[in-house]
Design a protein around this motif. Structure first.
Motif, PDB file in Angstrom:
ATOM      1  N   GLY A  68      30.253 -62.182  69.148  1.00 66.30           N
ATOM      2  CA  GLY A  68      30.571 -60.672  68.896  1.00 66.30           C
ATOM      3  C   GLY A  68      31.603 -60.295  69.899  1.00 66.30           C
ATOM      4  N   SER A  69      31.923 -61.240  70.891  1.00 67.37           N
ATOM      5  CA  SER A  69      33.234 -60.750  71.662  1.00 67.37           C
ATOM      6  C   SER A  69      34.212 -60.674  70.852  1.00 67.37           C
ATOM      7  N   ILE A  70      34.425 -61.126  69.842  1.00 63.82           N
ATOM      8  CA  ILE A  70      35.771 -60.920  68.820  1.00 63.82           C
ATOM      9  C   ILE A  70      36.451 -59.514  68.893  1.00 63.82           C
ATOM     10  N   ILE A  71      35.273 -58.682  69.190  1.00 63.04           N
ATOM     11  CA  ILE A  71      35.888 -57.138  69.148  1.00 63.04           C
ATOM     12  C   ILE A  71      36.877 -56.957  70.333  1.00 63.04           C
ATOM     13  N   ILE A  72      36.467 -57.729  71.403  1.00 60.65           N
ATOM     14  CA  ILE A  72      37.314 -57.276  72.600  1.00 60.65           C
ATOM     15  C   ILE A  72      38.856 -58.142  72.216  1.00 60.65           C
ATOM     16  N   GLN A 111      40.830 -67.461  68.152  1.00 57.29           N
ATOM     17  CA  GLN A 111      41.550 -67.582  66.902  1.00 57.29           C
ATOM     18  C   GLN A 111      41.177 -66.559  65.736  1.00 57.29           C
ATOM     19  N   ASN A 112      40.024 -66.244  65.705  1.00 56.52           N
ATOM     20  CA  ASN A 112      39.791 -65.403  64.266  1.00 56.52           C
ATOM     21  C   ASN A 112      40.152 -64.032  64.619  1.00 56.52           C
ATOM     22  N   ALA A 113      40.359 -63.476  65.904  1.00 64.41           N
ATOM     23  CA  ALA A 113      40.714 -62.142  66.027  1.00 64.41           C
ATOM     24  C   ALA A 113      42.242 -62.185  65.711  1.00 64.41           C
TER      25      ALA A 113
END
Length: 167
Positions: free
Chosen positions: A99-103, A165-167
């Motif tokens: 969930g840290s992808i938001i950051i 990488q996904n961000a």
């Protein structure tokens, strides 16, 4: 039902996910074929009547399917890294780190897209950081599992790389 054993096989999950994604490409190809046949009939019908035709009736040029190779490879590597991380950390920590992808998405959009984040975005990022701290602290102070710091680092690092990488 035998004795319980820990889950340490993330490769099967990755394989099933990519087979499912590949089957979606099959549906896309069928849809694209049916759409091109319909457009081709409309285009031929308009040419035969010598009527004015709009741009929408023309057949679309084919899509170069190789443009999907780089994002697909990045997704494969990222999902594999996240699966490796799942072997070494608790499921709650793994899910929160995902969930840290938001950051990372917020930070990278400021850096590369020159976007200014609004107050609501910062509140969302702060909530995620707070949740990560809570789950991280509960994992550190939990008495149920005794893992070495090496396993903890080895588990969390690939998940964070996946997020970046996904961000």
């Amino acid at each position: 039902p035998g004795a319980p054993h820990p889950f340490d096989h993330p490769w099967f999950q990755t394989l099933v996910m990519f087979v499912g994604e590949s089957l979606c490409l099959l549906g896309f190809a069928v849809h694209r074929y049916l759409e091109s046949r319909k457009r081709s009939k409309e285009y031929r019908g308009l040419l035969n009547t010598n009527a004015d035709y709009d741009q929408e009736a023309r057949p679309r040029p084919p899509v170069c399917h190789w443009i999907f190779v780089i994002p697909t490879c990045c997704d494969l590597v990222g999902t594999s890294l996240a699966g490796i991380g799942l072997v070494y950390v608790n499921a709650s920590v793994w899910q929160m780190l995902r969930g840290s992808i938001i950051i990372f998405a917020g930070i990278l959009s400021m850096v590369f897209l020159k976007r200014k984040l609004k107050c609501i975005h910062w509140m969302g990022i702060s909530t995620v950081v707070f949740g990560l701290c809570c789950v991280g602290l509960s994992d550190v102070f939990s008495q149920g599992t005794k893992q070495s710091s090496w396993h903890t680092i080895l588990g969390r690092t690939p998940i964070i790389f996946w997020d970046v990488q996904n961000a």
